[in-house]
Design a protein around this motif. Sequence first.
Motif, PDB file in Angstrom:
ATOM      1  N   ALA A  30      21.108  25.910  33.743  1.00 54.70           N
ATOM      2  CA  ALA A  30      20.540  24.670  34.297  1.00 54.70           C
ATOM      3  C   ALA A  30      19.225  24.349  34.523  1.00 54.70           C
ATOM      4  CB  ALA A  30      21.506  24.185  35.253  1.00 54.70           C
ATOM      5  N   MET A  31      18.720  25.313  35.424  1.00 59.98           N
ATOM      6  CA  MET A  31      17.568  25.359  36.062  1.00 59.98           C
ATOM      7  C   MET A  31      16.379  25.804  35.123  1.00 59.98           C
ATOM      8  SD  MET A  31      15.821  28.145  38.847  1.00 59.98           S
ATOM      9  CE  MET A  31      15.777  29.371  37.715  1.00 59.98           C
ATOM     10  N   LEU A  32      16.704  26.778  34.202  1.00 62.90           N
ATOM     11  CA  LEU A  32      15.528  27.112  33.373  1.00 62.90           C
ATOM     12  C   LEU A  32      15.678  26.144  32.256  1.00 62.90           C
ATOM     13  CD1 LEU A  32      16.579  30.987  33.151  1.00 62.90           C
ATOM     14  CD2 LEU A  32      14.623  29.835  33.977  1.00 62.90           C
ATOM     15  N   LEU A  33      16.597  25.546  31.651  1.00 60.70           N
ATOM     16  CA  LEU A  33      16.594  24.440  30.689  1.00 60.70           C
ATOM     17  C   LEU A  33      15.911  23.266  31.274  1.00 60.70           C
ATOM     18  CD1 LEU A  33      20.161  25.068  29.224  1.00 60.70           C
ATOM     19  CD2 LEU A  33      18.220  25.620  28.052  1.00 60.70           C
ATOM     20  N   ALA A  34      16.136  22.762  32.297  1.00 63.72           N
ATOM     21  CA  ALA A  34      15.630  21.570  32.867  1.00 63.72           C
ATOM     22  C   ALA A  34      14.053  21.744  33.076  1.00 63.72           C
ATOM     23  CB  ALA A  34      16.375  21.409  34.257  1.00 63.72           C
ATOM     24  N   ARG A  80      16.997  17.442  29.094  1.00 61.39           N
ATOM     25  CA  ARG A  80      18.074  16.734  30.302  1.00 61.39           C
ATOM     26  C   ARG A  80      19.192  17.376  30.239  1.00 61.39           C
ATOM     27  NH1 ARG A  80      21.084  10.786  29.893  1.00 61.39           N
ATOM     28  NH2 ARG A  80      21.188  10.757  32.311  1.00 61.39           N
ATOM     29  N   VAL A  81      19.555  17.803  31.565  1.00 60.86           N
ATOM     30  CA  VAL A  81      20.587  18.943  31.945  1.00 60.86           C
ATOM     31  C   VAL A  81      21.488  18.448  32.914  1.00 60.86           C
ATOM     32  CG1 VAL A  81      21.279  21.224  32.466  1.00 60.86           C
ATOM     33  CG2 VAL A  81      19.151  20.820  31.334  1.00 60.86           C
ATOM     34  N   LEU A  82      22.933  18.392  32.848  1.00 61.13           N
ATOM     35  CA  LEU A  82      23.885  18.141  33.436  1.00 61.13           C
ATOM     36  C   LEU A  82      24.824  19.563  33.823  1.00 61.13           C
ATOM     37  CD1 LEU A  82      26.037  16.415  35.167  1.00 61.13           C
ATOM     38  CD2 LEU A  82      27.156  15.968  33.147  1.00 61.13           C
ATOM     39  N   ARG A  91      18.910  21.432  40.847  1.00 56.05           N
ATOM     40  CA  ARG A  91      18.330  20.033  41.175  1.00 56.05           C
ATOM     41  C   ARG A  91      16.983  20.028  41.351  1.00 56.05           C
ATOM     42  NH1 ARG A  91      23.440  19.896  44.760  1.00 56.05           N
ATOM     43  NH2 ARG A  91      24.771  18.417  43.710  1.00 56.05           N
ATOM     44  N   GLU A  92      16.126  20.866  42.053  1.00 56.06           N
ATOM     45  CA  GLU A  92      14.829  20.739  42.016  1.00 56.06           C
ATOM     46  C   GLU A  92      14.188  20.750  40.927  1.00 56.06           C
ATOM     47  OE1 GLU A  92      12.560  20.463  45.264  1.00 56.06           O
ATOM     48  OE2 GLU A  92      14.442  19.377  45.724  1.00 56.06           O
ATOM     49  N   SER A  93      14.719  21.237  39.696  1.00 54.86           N
ATOM     50  CA  SER A  93      14.117  21.492  38.474  1.00 54.86           C
ATOM     51  C   SER A  93      14.461  20.254  37.695  1.00 54.86           C
ATOM     52  CB  SER A  93      14.350  22.568  37.750  1.00 54.86           C
ATOM     53  OG  SER A  93      14.121  23.721  38.375  1.00 54.86           O
ATOM     54  N   GLY A  94      15.232  19.365  38.031  1.00 58.23           N
ATOM     55  CA  GLY A  94      15.552  18.116  37.179  1.00 58.23           C
ATOM     56  C   GLY A  94      16.817  18.199  36.687  1.00 58.23           C
ATOM     57  N   ALA A  95      17.724  18.949  36.997  1.00 59.66           N
ATOM     58  CA  ALA A  95      19.092  19.223  36.294  1.00 59.66           C
ATOM     59  C   ALA A  95      19.721  18.163  37.455  1.00 59.66           C
ATOM     60  CB  ALA A  95      19.653  20.570  36.380  1.00 59.66           C
ATOM     61  N   GLU A  96      20.866  17.570  36.697  1.00 58.57           N
ATOM     62  CA  GLU A  96      21.965  16.806  37.383  1.00 58.57           C
ATOM     63  C   GLU A  96      23.119  17.789  37.844  1.00 58.57           C
ATOM     64  OE1 GLU A  96      24.424  12.647  37.028  1.00 58.57           O
ATOM     65  OE2 GLU A  96      23.069  13.155  35.724  1.00 58.57           O
ATOM     66  N   ILE A  97      23.627  17.675  39.113  1.00 54.63           N
ATOM     67  CA  ILE A  97      24.623  18.661  39.711  1.00 54.63           C
ATOM     68  C   ILE A  97      25.678  17.770  40.058  1.00 54.63           C
ATOM     69  CG2 ILE A  97      25.418  20.593  40.742  1.00 54.63           C
ATOM     70  CD1 ILE A  97      23.149  21.468  38.846  1.00 54.63           C
TER      71      ILE A  97
END
Length: 412
Positions: free
Chosen positions: A17-21, A26-28, A112-118
Motif C-alpha cells: 500500500a505504501m509503495l503503490l501510494a 489511489r490506494v485503500l 498512511r503518510e504516503s497517502g494510502a487510506e487504511i
Amino acid sequence: MYDVIVVGARVSGSSAAMLLARSGLRVLAVDTARFPSDTVSTHYLHQAGLSRLQDWGLLDTVIASGCPPIRHLNFSYTDIALQGFADPIDGIDAVYCPRRTVLDSILVHAARESGAEIIEGYTVRGLITEDDGRVVGIRGTSAEGGDSEFRARFVIGADGANSTVAKHVGAQKYEESPGGCFVYYSYYSGLDWGMQHRTGFGEQQFASWPTNDDLSLVAVMRKRDRLKDFRRDADGGIQQIISAVDPAYGEEFRDMGTRVERLRPMSYPDNFRRESFGNGWALVGDAAYHKDPFTGWGITDALKYAELLSQRLIEGLGGARPLDEALAAYQAERDAQSAGTFELTKSISELSLTPYYDSVFRAASKSPEYTRKFFGLIAGGYPGEEFFAPENLAELYATVGLPADDRHLVPA
C-alpha cells in the motif's frame, strides 16, 4: 473508486500500500485488526529485509523503537556448531527482531503518510466481480457492524496463509509439502542470550533472540505428533527441551528466566506456493507463498515481494507493459528468487539433517571462510547456487578433510 485495494495491512499489505501510494496511485488497505496489535511471528528480520526498510526510509524508525541490534549468531544442529555473522549488506551490519506491535504499526503509519487510506477493524466477506470474472472490489463488515463495499481497478490479497481473497478467486496451490513441527513461544525477562538457534538430538529445538522492552523471545519446536502431550504442560515442555539441547542454558532458563506474557502456540500450515495473479487480482506475503518459520524468512520475503509486486503492478496499471504480462513476471521472478530459500527451509525444518545437509554444514563449521559464507547465505547476501555448487563443496570437503563416505555433493 480506488486504483488498488489491499486486503490485509500487516507486513506485506502495508508495504505494498505504501509503495503503490508513493507512486501516485489511489490506494485503500483494510484489515480485521486494529494497530498496534500482535500476531504470531518469528520477528526475525534478515539483512536483506532490513535493506528494503532502509531504502524506504523506515529502518531508523525500527532501530529507534529500542529493538536491540544482533551482531553475532549461534546456530547448532546436534554436534555441528556455526557461530559468526554475515558481512554487511548495503551497509547494514546487524539484524533486528522487532515486536510485531512495533513493526506493523511503523509500516501502517508509513502507508498512511504516503497517502494510502487504511481502514482498521474491517472484515472482508467477499469480492465484487464483473460478468467476465474480473475482480473489481470488496464487500465486508466494519467492527461497528456496518456493511459496505469498495471498488477498485485491482485487488491485492495480503491476508495470510488462510487468505480470503485466495479462497474467493480459487487460487490453486503448487509445490506443496507438509509442515513438520509445532512451535511454542513467549517473552521472557532476565535472559541475555543473544541470538540462539539450537537443534538437539531427539528432533527438538530451542531458539531465542532479543526484542523490544528488554525481553527475549524464547521458542521451542518439536514434531507435530508430540503436540498433544506437550500441551498438557507447555511451560514444563519448554524447560525440558532447552535443558535437553543444552543443560547450561536450561539451568539459566530455570533460575533467571521469567515469562511475562502468555504462551503462543503455532502449528504452521503446510509449505506451499499459490497461483498469485489473475483477472483483476494478485496475492502477496503468506497468501501467495508460505514456508516453515524455521529459517525466519517470512518477514523478509514479505517485504521483498511486496516491493516486487508493487513494481510490476505500477508497470501494468501505468501502461508500461500489459498488466497480465507484468503480473506473470511478478510470480515467475518471485519463484525464481525464492527457490533456494524455499527448498532449504523445507529440507532443514524437519529437525533432522539429511546426509547431504549434514555433510555441507559439518564441513562448513570446520572452515572459517565457509562459515562466513553460511552466514552470508542466511542473511540473503551470498547466493545459494554458489554456496551449494558441487565444485565448491568438493573443494570444501577436501580442505577440511571430511571422510570420503560423507562427501555428498548433491541432495539425494
